[in-house]
Design a protein around this motif. Structure first.
Motif, PDB file in Angstrom:
ATOM      1  N   LEU A  56      -7.035  16.640   7.571  1.00 45.61           N
ATOM      2  CA  LEU A  56      -5.843  17.110   8.291  1.00 45.61           C
ATOM      3  C   LEU A  56      -4.582  16.561   7.369  1.00 45.61           C
ATOM      4  O   LEU A  56      -4.780  15.525   7.237  1.00 45.61           O
ATOM      5  CB  LEU A  56      -5.608  17.169   9.776  1.00 45.61           C
ATOM      6  CG  LEU A  56      -7.021  17.690  10.615  1.00 45.61           C
ATOM      7  CD1 LEU A  56      -6.741  17.180  12.028  1.00 45.61           C
ATOM      8  CD2 LEU A  56      -7.019  19.250  10.363  1.00 45.61           C
ATOM      9  N   GLN A  57      -3.612  17.063   7.163  1.00 44.75           N
ATOM     10  CA  GLN A  57      -2.269  16.649   6.504  1.00 44.75           C
ATOM     11  C   GLN A  57      -1.223  17.069   7.785  1.00 44.75           C
ATOM     12  O   GLN A  57      -1.020  18.168   7.847  1.00 44.75           O
ATOM     13  CB  GLN A  57      -2.090  17.595   5.226  1.00 44.75           C
ATOM     14  CG  GLN A  57      -0.816  16.779   4.665  1.00 44.75           C
ATOM     15  CD  GLN A  57      -0.502  17.518   3.252  1.00 44.75           C
ATOM     16  OE1 GLN A  57      -0.907  18.554   3.022  1.00 44.75           O
ATOM     17  NE2 GLN A  57       0.321  16.768   2.529  1.00 44.75           N
ATOM     18  N   ASN A  69       5.101   9.080  10.611  1.00 45.12           N
ATOM     19  CA  ASN A  69       5.139   7.715  10.424  1.00 45.12           C
ATOM     20  C   ASN A  69       3.881   7.080  11.067  1.00 45.12           C
ATOM     21  O   ASN A  69       3.018   7.917  11.847  1.00 45.12           O
ATOM     22  CB  ASN A  69       6.451   6.986  11.121  1.00 45.12           C
ATOM     23  CG  ASN A  69       6.357   7.325  12.450  1.00 45.12           C
ATOM     24  OD1 ASN A  69       5.625   7.351  13.464  1.00 45.12           O
ATOM     25  ND2 ASN A  69       7.675   8.062  13.138  1.00 45.12           N
ATOM     26  N   GLN A  70       3.473   5.644  10.798  1.00 47.33           N
ATOM     27  CA  GLN A  70       2.436   5.297  11.429  1.00 47.33           C
ATOM     28  C   GLN A  70       2.218   5.410  12.898  1.00 47.33           C
ATOM     29  O   GLN A  70       0.777   5.560  13.085  1.00 47.33           O
ATOM     30  CB  GLN A  70       2.251   3.766  10.832  1.00 47.33           C
ATOM     31  CG  GLN A  70       0.858   2.917  11.239  1.00 47.33           C
ATOM     32  CD  GLN A  70      -0.033   3.637  10.110  1.00 47.33           C
ATOM     33  OE1 GLN A  70       0.193   3.752   9.082  1.00 47.33           O
ATOM     34  NE2 GLN A  70      -1.424   3.860  10.731  1.00 47.33           N
ATOM     35  N   THR A  99      -0.648   8.171   4.359  1.00 49.23           N
ATOM     36  CA  THR A  99       0.456   7.938   5.216  1.00 49.23           C
ATOM     37  C   THR A  99       0.605   9.396   6.005  1.00 49.23           C
ATOM     38  O   THR A  99       1.030   9.262   7.015  1.00 49.23           O
ATOM     39  CB  THR A  99       1.726   7.772   4.457  1.00 49.23           C
ATOM     40  OG1 THR A  99       2.102   8.786   3.390  1.00 49.23           O
ATOM     41  CG2 THR A  99       1.622   6.178   3.636  1.00 49.23           C
ATOM     42  N   ASP A 100      -0.207  10.308   5.532  1.00 46.61           N
ATOM     43  CA  ASP A 100      -0.217  11.541   6.177  1.00 46.61           C
ATOM     44  C   ASP A 100      -1.265  12.317   6.053  1.00 46.61           C
ATOM     45  O   ASP A 100      -1.150  13.571   6.775  1.00 46.61           O
ATOM     46  CB  ASP A 100       1.165  12.499   5.396  1.00 46.61           C
ATOM     47  CG  ASP A 100       0.694  12.752   4.001  1.00 46.61           C
ATOM     48  OD1 ASP A 100      -0.197  12.109   3.441  1.00 46.61           O
ATOM     49  OD2 ASP A 100       1.438  13.555   3.456  1.00 46.61           O
ATOM     50  N   VAL A 513      -6.215   2.210  -2.010  1.00 38.65           N
ATOM     51  CA  VAL A 513      -4.871   2.557  -1.551  1.00 38.65           C
ATOM     52  C   VAL A 513      -4.346   3.970  -2.011  1.00 38.65           C
ATOM     53  O   VAL A 513      -3.729   4.637  -1.142  1.00 38.65           O
ATOM     54  CB  VAL A 513      -3.681   1.545  -1.796  1.00 38.65           C
ATOM     55  CG1 VAL A 513      -2.327   1.888  -1.534  1.00 38.65           C
ATOM     56  CG2 VAL A 513      -4.143   0.175  -1.197  1.00 38.65           C
ATOM     57  N   VAL A 514      -4.614   4.257  -2.963  1.00 42.71           N
ATOM     58  CA  VAL A 514      -3.916   5.682  -3.451  1.00 42.71           C
ATOM     59  C   VAL A 514      -4.874   6.802  -3.262  1.00 42.71           C
ATOM     60  O   VAL A 514      -4.285   8.062  -3.410  1.00 42.71           O
ATOM     61  CB  VAL A 514      -3.648   5.453  -5.129  1.00 42.71           C
ATOM     62  CG1 VAL A 514      -2.619   4.437  -5.180  1.00 42.71           C
ATOM     63  CG2 VAL A 514      -4.790   5.426  -5.790  1.00 42.71           C
ATOM     64  N   THR A 515      -6.089   6.490  -2.850  1.00 42.24           N
ATOM     65  CA  THR A 515      -7.012   7.885  -2.772  1.00 42.24           C
ATOM     66  C   THR A 515      -7.053   8.028  -1.361  1.00 42.24           C
ATOM     67  O   THR A 515      -6.827   7.287  -0.322  1.00 42.24           O
ATOM     68  CB  THR A 515      -8.396   7.530  -3.325  1.00 42.24           C
ATOM     69  OG1 THR A 515      -8.856   6.177  -2.666  1.00 42.24           O
ATOM     70  CG2 THR A 515      -8.251   7.363  -4.918  1.00 42.24           C
ATOM     71  N   VAL A 516      -7.487   9.334  -0.934  1.00 45.19           N
ATOM     72  CA  VAL A 516      -7.824   9.920   0.239  1.00 45.19           C
ATOM     73  C   VAL A 516      -9.464  10.461   0.421  1.00 45.19           C
ATOM     74  O   VAL A 516      -9.682  11.209  -0.486  1.00 45.19           O
ATOM     75  CB  VAL A 516      -6.877  11.133   0.767  1.00 45.19           C
ATOM     76  CG1 VAL A 516      -7.225  11.637   1.858  1.00 45.19           C
ATOM     77  CG2 VAL A 516      -5.452  10.432   0.730  1.00 45.19           C
TER      78      VAL A 516
END
Length: 588
Positions: A56-57, A69-70, A99-100, A513-516
């Motif tokens: 989900l985004q 936000n967190q 983050t999202d 960090v940069v992957t989902v």
């Protein structure tokens, strides 16, 4: 110049026995913890065990761009977890990614359509008047009636939370002198509400609520189907709790469950929704300056303030439990304060809160007006059979890679390959036990990318051994015997190993960090095995080679030791042979 003492330890050799004992003790402790935890196999991810993975985004509403936000994301995770658990899923994973994004992993055996409906819709928060309250746990003596027949003392077993009117200023909620009405804590109430007042309501013998108060109360008492549903409801059953509120509209009465501060389940008959959660402007957990206790403050919109004032003015004249309103989130009662005076724009709920419980309630209240929506970005379904095939293929690939590495080590390094193989086994044992323990500890699940990361780690670990062995061989080529070669070669090898592993770990950290999604499994496993490579080389491989360097098989340069001076291009008696100085030729 003083002569060196006999038997003095070579520089850099340290105490290899202690290092070996330390890592072996760590392995035994991890293995013992694994068996004590009751988990002896790693937790498998959706792609290996089978199930559904939903990504989900988060999207913010117009004008509320900072809503992603967190804090809000963590609140959303908590709400979705409640929904997934309501499906009867025992091993579901709900976690934020980046983050999202929110990833929902639901194991096999779950209705995919129902799961997607549950996690993809916006949370529903309402304030509903309580029409009847009873214990939601099975009666020890099997009594079929939920009617409350307890004494007044029994009715005073709640958690004693209360809410007072905060006034137009959302400050400490002072409302004048305390009333003389005792609370469930045995002290005077200093305001308007008692949150989660528990058990025995004042009801008639047949268990129906007093029909006198409001229209919603008479409607709840006359609804025979609702009463039968209430009587049959057992709140300890997850599926029953979920089914109880299904299909209920805000304008209709409902049956719901909730837990009091003692962790006991209670069931409610609730009237139509009086105030929607979207009318809450803000809710937060703060410390009351007067009492030093944690409280939850609420601020309503103008429309919400009018509706809240109307319902509280009606409830304050009723007898328990009909002077309570239930805060209902997705069909579950998260709190049920009782009203003693009219509230409007601002209110605060106080009582036996801890910091965690007050923040949880504030987050739930805030979610009713949370300016977030979620878009289903991807849905992946994997059958258990396909997951098993993928796991088998991954293990075969790993086995082939391991065999090729071992063959190379044996052919090229001969006796030294024994040290490398034992070190690989030590690294594999540490990796396995840690992965098993991380499952129940942090929810780590071994997915296919993680298996790939473990396979790549075989090469990284073997590379560290090769660097060390080659440094030792270089020292032997320069004319040193084995023990000095190990001592002098280690500092040079250590620097190379640390730099190489640092680059690998940095790559894994950046990737994580940069992957989902599942790629993070690869990054996490790669980073973990890289750290374990450093531990194994420092605390196992180097000490083991230091000890074996004292053995004749290796120290004498046996042809099968991998340290044969002839194979390395050095004459065997290089260090121990006496040099014969040729005599200067005499002139005739």
């Amino acid at each position: 110049m003083a002569a060196p003492k006999k038997g003095r330890r070579q520089p850099g050799q340290g105490r290899p026995g202690r290092a070996l004992a330390l890592i072996l003790i760590a392995l035994v402790a991890l293995t013992g913890g694994m068996f004590l935890s009751g988990h002896t196999t790693p937790r498998l991810g959706i792609d290996l065990a089978g199930g559904t993975s939903i990504t989900l985004q988060a999207r913010s509403e117009p004008g509320q761009e900072s809503a992603v936000n967190q804090t809000n994301m963590n609140t959303a995770v908590g709400i979705i977890e409640r929904r997934v658990n309501g499906l009867g899923v025992s091993e579901a994973e709900v976690q934020t990614q980046g983050t999202d994004h929110i990833i929902v992993n639901i194991p096999k055996g779950t209705n995919e359509k129902q799961a997607r409906e549950q996690v993809g819709t916006t949370a529903q928060l309402f304030f509903r008047p309580v029409l009847q309250l009873a214990s939601g746990e099975p009666a020890p003596e099997g009594s079929p009636s939920p009617s409350a027949s307890g004494s007044p003392d029994e009715a005073e077993q709640g958690d004693g939370d209360k809410a007072t009117e905060g006034g137009d200023k959302a400050t400490d909620g002072k409302s004048g002198e305390p009333e003389a009405t005792p609370t469930t804590q045995g002290r005077a109430a200093s305001g308007a509400l008692k949150a989660d007042a528990t058990p025995s309501p004042s009801a008639s013998a047949d268990g129906k609520a007093d029909p006198t108060p409001s229209p919603s109360a008479s409607e709840g008492g006359s609804d025979e189907a609702l009463m039968k549903k209430f009587e049959a409801l057992t709140c300890t059953d997850t599926k029953e709790r979920t089914a109880a509120a299904e299909g209920t509209k805000p304008s209709e009465p409902m049956v719901g469950c909730g837990q009091n501060s003692a962790g006991q389940w209670e069931k409610y008959i609730l009237g139509p929704a009086a105030v929607a959660g979207t009318e809450i402007d803000d809710a937060s957990a703060v410390i009351d300056e007067r009492t030093g206790q944690w409280i939850v403050t609420m601020d309503f919109s103008s429309k919400g303030a009018d509706a809240f004032s109307k319902i509280t003015s009606e409830l304050k004249t009723q007898q328990p439990p009909m002077n309570q309103f239930g805060i209902v989130l997705d069909g579950e009662v998260v709190s049920a304060p009782s009203v003693q005076t009219t509230l409007s724009k601002s209110a605060q709920i106080s009582g036996s809160f801890t910091q965690e419980s007050s923040q949880d309630l504030a987050n739930m209240l805030s979610y009713g007006a949370l300016p977030l929506s979620f878009v289903e970005e991807s849905v992946t379904s994997v059958t258990a059979a396909l997951g098993g095939e993928q796991l088998e293929a991954g293990l075969i690939a790993g086995g082939i890679g391991l065999i090729l590495v071992i063959v190379y080590l044996v052919v090229y390094y001969r006796g030294l390959s024994l040290i490398a193989i034992i070190s690989l086994l030590m690294s594999a044992a540490l990796t396995y036990t840690i992965m098993v323990l991380l499952g129940p500890a942090i929810g780590f699940a071994l997915n296919l990318p993680a298996v790939c990361g473990a396979i790549v780690a075989i090469g990284i670990t073997a590379d560290s051994f090769i660097v060390f062995f080659e440094r030792v061989r270089d020292e032997i080529r320069e004319g040193r015997s084995l023990q000095p070669a190990v001592a002098r070669g280690w500092p040079r090898a250590r620097r190379t190993i640390l730099v190489s592993d640092f680059v690998s770990f940095l790559s894994a950290a950046v990737l994580f960090v940069v992957t989902v999604g599942k790629v993070q499994g690869f990054a996490f496993t790669l980073g973990l095995t890289t750290l374990l490579d450093v531990v194994v080389v420092f605390f196992f491989t180097k000490p083991l080679l230091t000890i074996l360097a004292r053995k004749k098989f290796f120290a004498s340069g046996h042809p099968w030791s991998g340290l044969d001076p002839k194979r390395l291009g050095v004459k065997p008696p290089l260090r121990r042979a006496r040099r014969t100085v040729p005599a200067d030729p005499k002139e005739a």
